[in-house]
Design an enzyme around this catalytic site. Sequence first.
Site, short mmCIF file in Angstrom:
data_model
loop_
_atom_site.label_atom_id
_atom_site.label_comp_id
_atom_site.label_asym_id
_atom_site.label_seq_id
_atom_site.Cartn_x
_atom_site.Cartn_y
_atom_site.Cartn_z
N CYS A 1 -15.12 -3.33 0.22
CA CYS A 1 -13.74 -3.69 0.55
C CYS A 1 -13.30 -4.84 -0.34
CB CYS A 1 -13.63 -4.07 2.02
SG CYS A 1 -14.46 -5.62 2.42
N CYS B 1 -16.39 -8.49 6.46
CA CYS B 1 -16.31 -8.79 7.90
C CYS B 1 -16.69 -7.54 8.66
CB CYS B 1 -14.91 -9.28 8.29
SG CYS B 1 -13.66 -7.97 8.27
N LYS C 1 -4.02 1.47 14.97
CA LYS C 1 -3.93 2.40 13.84
C LYS C 1 -4.62 3.73 14.16
CE LYS C 1 -7.87 0.00 11.75
NZ LYS C 1 -8.28 -0.88 10.64
N LYS D 1 -6.18 7.35 12.11
CA LYS D 1 -6.55 7.87 10.81
C LYS D 1 -7.03 9.32 10.91
CE LYS D 1 -7.92 3.30 9.14
NZ LYS D 1 -9.02 2.47 8.56
N ARG E 1 0.85 -1.21 0.00
CA ARG E 1 0.00 0.00 0.00
C ARG E 1 0.88 1.25 0.00
NH1 ARG E 1 -3.56 -0.10 5.00
NH2 ARG E 1 -4.80 -1.59 3.79
N CYS F 1 -8.03 -11.15 1.44
CA CYS F 1 -8.08 -10.69 2.83
C CYS F 1 -8.26 -11.87 3.78
CB CYS F 1 -9.21 -9.68 3.02
SG CYS F 1 -9.35 -9.12 4.73
N ARG G 1 -1.88 6.80 9.63
CA ARG G 1 -1.84 6.28 8.26
C ARG G 1 -2.11 7.39 7.25
NH1 ARG G 1 -4.46 0.18 8.50
NH2 ARG G 1 -3.27 -0.57 10.27
N CYS H 1 -13.86 -1.82 6.52
CA CYS H 1 -12.94 -1.04 5.69
C CYS H 1 -13.65 -0.14 4.69
CB CYS H 1 -11.98 -1.98 4.96
SG CYS H 1 -10.83 -2.82 6.08
#
Length: 1431
Positions: free
Chosen positions: A1289, A1334, A1064, A1066, A905, A1295, A974, A1338
């Site tokens: 996603c 899931c 994470k 954001k 990424r 994934c 990120r 995302c």
Amino acid sequence: MSDGTGANALDSLIYLSKSVENHKFYYSTATKSQTIDSLENENAIHLINNNDPLSSIINNGLDENTLTTIFIDEWTLLRALPQFYTLTNLPIIFNVDLNFQDYSIAAALKDLAFPILISSDLDAFVRNAQKSIEIATQTSTPLLHFINYKNMENKKINLKELNLDIKKIEVEEKKTIHELHLDYFKLYSKNVGSAENIIINLSAYANEFINYLPTDTALIDIYIYRPWNLDLLFELIPKTVKKIVVVQNSNSESTFGIEPALLDFFADFNKLVERNIDQLIISNVSQLINVNESLQSIINNLKSDKPNERLFSGTPYATDSENVKLYISAIENAINLEDAYLKVLKQLFGSNLNIFNEFNSANVQENNPEYGFGRFLNSQHIRETLVTLAKQSLDINSYDFDAATDLVKLLSKWIQFNSVELSEETLSTANEVGKNIYEILLQNKNSEGAKKFLSISNEIQDYTFKLNWLIGSDAWSYDLGNSGIHQVIASKKNINVLLIDSEPYDKIKNSTAKDRKKDVGLYAMNYANVYVASVAVYASYTQLLSALIEASKFNGPSIVLAYLPYHSENETPLEILKETKIAVESGYWPLYRYDPSKEKETEIFSLDSSVIRNELQKFLDRENKLSLLAQKSPDFARNLKDSASDLLTKKQNARAKRAFDQLLEGLSGPPLHIYYASDGGNATALAKKLGNRAAARGLKSSVSSMDDIIIEELPNEENVIFVTSTAGQGELPQDGKAFWDQIKSTLDLDLASVNFSVFGLGDSQYWPRKEDAHYYNKPAKDIFKRLELLSAKPIIPLGLGDDQDADGFQTGYKEWEASLWEALGVSGAAVADEPKELTNEDMKLGSNYLRGTIKEGLADQSTGALCAVDQQLTKFHGFYMQDDRDIRETRKSQGLEPYYSFMVRCRLPGGKVTPEQWLVLDSLADNNGVGTLKITTRATIQLHGVIKKDIKHTLRAINSTLLDTVAACGDVNRNVTVASLPGNAKVHKQVSQVAHDISEFFLPRTTAYHEIWLQGNDDRDLDPSWPSKWENRKEGPNKKKTLIAGNALVDVEPLLGQTYLPRKFKINIAIPPYNDVDVWSSDVGLIAIIDKDQNLKGFNMYVGGGMGTTHNNKKTYPRTGSSFGFVKTEDIFKAIEAVIILQRDHGDRQNRKHARLKYTIDDMTVPVFKKKTEELFGKVFEPEQPFEITSNIDYFGWVKDETGLNHCTMYIENGRVVDTADLPQKTGLRKLARLLKEWGSGHFRLTANQHLLVDNIDDTHLDEVKELMKKYKLDNTNFSGLRLSSSACVAFPSCGLAMAESERYLPVLITKIEDILEEYGLRHDSIIMRMTGCGNGCSRPWLAELALVGKAPGTYNLLLGGSYNGERLNKLYRASIKEDEILSIIKPLFKKWSLERYDGEHFGDFLIRDGVIKPTTEGKYFHDDLPEGAL
């Protein structure tokens, strides 16, 4: 049952099946109340048509020693078609009721390789009823017996006359069907010697037709339709016959050109030619009122010079019209599926393409590839004759018209073009020459010179130049020596053949067809003068394009083998994609190109996939090309080595190693074998922990996957423990399925000497509906119950761990483990303290600032994986390890490790990509990835499928463009996203600069990234200047360590510390009125405040947003950010830094599910967290400034900004930049990037809704850009409002967290939803719809008006009520529903919205106002106030 003297057809079939000692009956009806007494009396199992009866039969168990007789109707049979490929070597009789009088069903199923018998009258029935028993019992082959019961309603059969001396099924000495004496056909004729026409009967009217047959017409009635005995048929057909009509009972007129029943006659095209058959057609009949009139109409049509090839006689029977449509659409869909390859050909070659056999022609003869090759040879003969004449006609005096000089010059060029290989450029010129010649000849057609040419051909195609193609099927793969393939190769002509193979891999594995079907590629390559390619449109579009282009350029025969596997014609592209991947990755369908015209030996054979079949391996070995391939591709070499290994051998070696290890450890202590099945790793970790604790107590423990169990050795294992998690809908994880399949199907495994116990990991609320409660820990319960049935003795009762308990599964586990030690007599053993489990925090702390053992792991080419610790650390470097889940099971069955690869990424603050950067990323996708680019919901780019050996080169290539991947993943800040705002250049420039500066300000300061990936030179660098580019870059990854006391240079993380953040982090920036970044979804959301002069004043700051949840775990929830107030632009860095410091110091580092900032804020409360932020910030937040957000979608098309530059937002479905037959967008963007690079102006910009802008196009270039975008469908926005506002996603196959499909499934589902929207006039209404595989969210589903969150394959939670501007969370409306339920639930909601909404009222707002769903006011109340029936 009758007394035997007057039995009906059904009773007769029951009587015959009962004559076999071991027999079983099943029957299927439309409803449960419809029962059949005579079958009920035989204890037949009753099934329901719409409940997939064949699956129930298969799951109930089929036995090769038992004759299974199934009574079913034709449409239920057709629906069950995909199940048939698993039914091999079993004595099964399907007695199929032709209730709808549609014999075309039998023809549609002709390729199943099952015997097919047809009984239209009593005579045929008596023969076939007895023969069906004989075939099933003597050959152990399933068969289909189609029976027209209506034709025999009043007929009685004397059972005593049914002589059948078969008592048991022959298992040891099976016969082939050809060894049995069978009556295939019966000929009827009033005068055989004078018959010129013949009817091949596949209808219920044989007896009626016979009464009215004229003397010039004969009739053959078909008793046995499969195997198809064409030789016997032509022996029966009188030599005088010249015209053939197949009369077929059907419920509708044919709407397509290809009827399966007709194709049988083309199995040997030469027979038709030898017998001088000049007419072969099909006529469909239904309910005939006047049989004589209908028969005469059919015969007259057959005799006609121009017959109606779709003649339909009679009135359709009153039947289930939906079922009739099912069959018709099945054949049409097959044609549509295979159109994918034709579309690519047409896109590549356009008007220069010439397909000699019209693939979709209504005329079956024109469709036939042999016919097409004949046409090609004829055209070649005409061309050669014309060239010869042209060479003799270069004297101007040969012509008596003014254009003679021009014609001679053109002819001279034309002759030259005919003698050389034409490139794409010269092809256009050559065609212009040919066209001009033709026009001159026509204008002077009365001239003697022109007449000579026009007498040979007056068609323009004989003067122009085309790329000649034939389209064939795998029917050419059976008898290669006599097939069209041999003719093509032997001709040495410049003709291209596309052979479409549609047989799925699992059908080949379970079929004897593989013994008959030949490898066309190997056959052709052995000729050495043929171009050969093996391609698959759903595996590699790029390789397909390369192969088609190379084939067209090759001067000689070209064979392109194209794979398009499908079990039924109604399969979706997603299902075909999965089948294709399995075939390619297993080596069944390798991708390659073979071009003998290449000068370099290493370039003649190009392998484009990494696994090959033994036959191809032997060919390459013989041709000395295998070693060359292995040298070029280490991945291929490793797979080649592993492919030779045997799975059983691996298991035995593993067992031997464990036994040897135990011997070395000593011989004392009772054994304890522990086996696990795990998808996510919890069961694996628990089993290993249990093994360590057992060893510490003096037990001889071993820990292995259930995959390693050798079932025959299980009775010898004294004490056995099974630990399993729960997958999908109560399924065993992948590595436990093979073991379960073995023990559930065996009855002769005696485990009386085995002591066992089972512990299961599950979630009692994962499937909250009462009817789904049995899914909870189902694998553990099933294994325990089965082992008891096999006489194994429980050591202790079944143990169950529940994620809903306070301590998760540990609550149940602790009690179960204590009981285990007690039962084994080791509970009082002195045990040393266990080492602390390694956590993510430990990994970070011990990583030496994110170095770990990444370098060493990269150097280990014995595996495609990295160790568990390095897998976590590499996230900070910008990539994740994944494996292809589509082929995980296939590789496991071959003894191969999962196909590990990495997702890389980019860090791309603001989403801007230069043309140069785009071209590098595009090339990396093709050369190091899976051939596609993925635009993410954080407005950056991901490359998927990068294997370990290519990671370093990929990262260096990205950095050579002055991009990087550092902090794109991991527990750090990120990528910073910014609203796209194409219409306001001044504002966007200011906000983008802030985003860029924020990203740089909060980057990790470790030099590990530079040290591992960038330091020094590398042999694979494409340009020696690469290192100087990043060394001279002032931004990006840190290159220099910090000098501390003692003159030591060390890494220092002044803000993040050695353990970085707990999770994470954001940051999103919105620019009102647009919220395409979903500003309330992130840890820090900034809403730009702009003054009247379009200058950036500062930001309203929102803190604590986050999307991830765990299904049915109420401790986890999505959350929108809380307003902290306004911050000036110059202060924003300090304000964000204060939030990060608080999260760093107070975030939960023990439980990663509770580690995001949203939980830290809710634990501390918003006022407390805000106050602490202000203390660190050193300022008090100002009051929030006014703004208005109206939407969170992208607006497509062109806009002009205030500077006069143009911008266009392009629709990229779910962010996947890929070439397809319909949308060649990846190629288009590559060409667009080259243009921008050439002009030195313009760039790309990514959106957080996964779309793409081309920016800064000046007016002088605008038309050229628009023309290119139109050519490559980049300007295509003719989609529904729902589709344009949707996102998904990645999910499967890459994934590891995905529980259901997302990106690959959402477009399919939307197509079905669009039918509902059309019905209510809602096609153009924008509705925010999102899907994830899931609960991690995302694609930010929790903010959508309509969202689907995956729980298991094909199963989703439906959420409703998010706001159109992205400010309000949605709420669960229905849990655990499948597609049909999704559609049935949302349809009435859309209808209600269309009728009752206020003007401009969006879907989510309407649902709240109407009381369908209650609003979610805060994230922590997300699980409250659910509607009735939600769970």
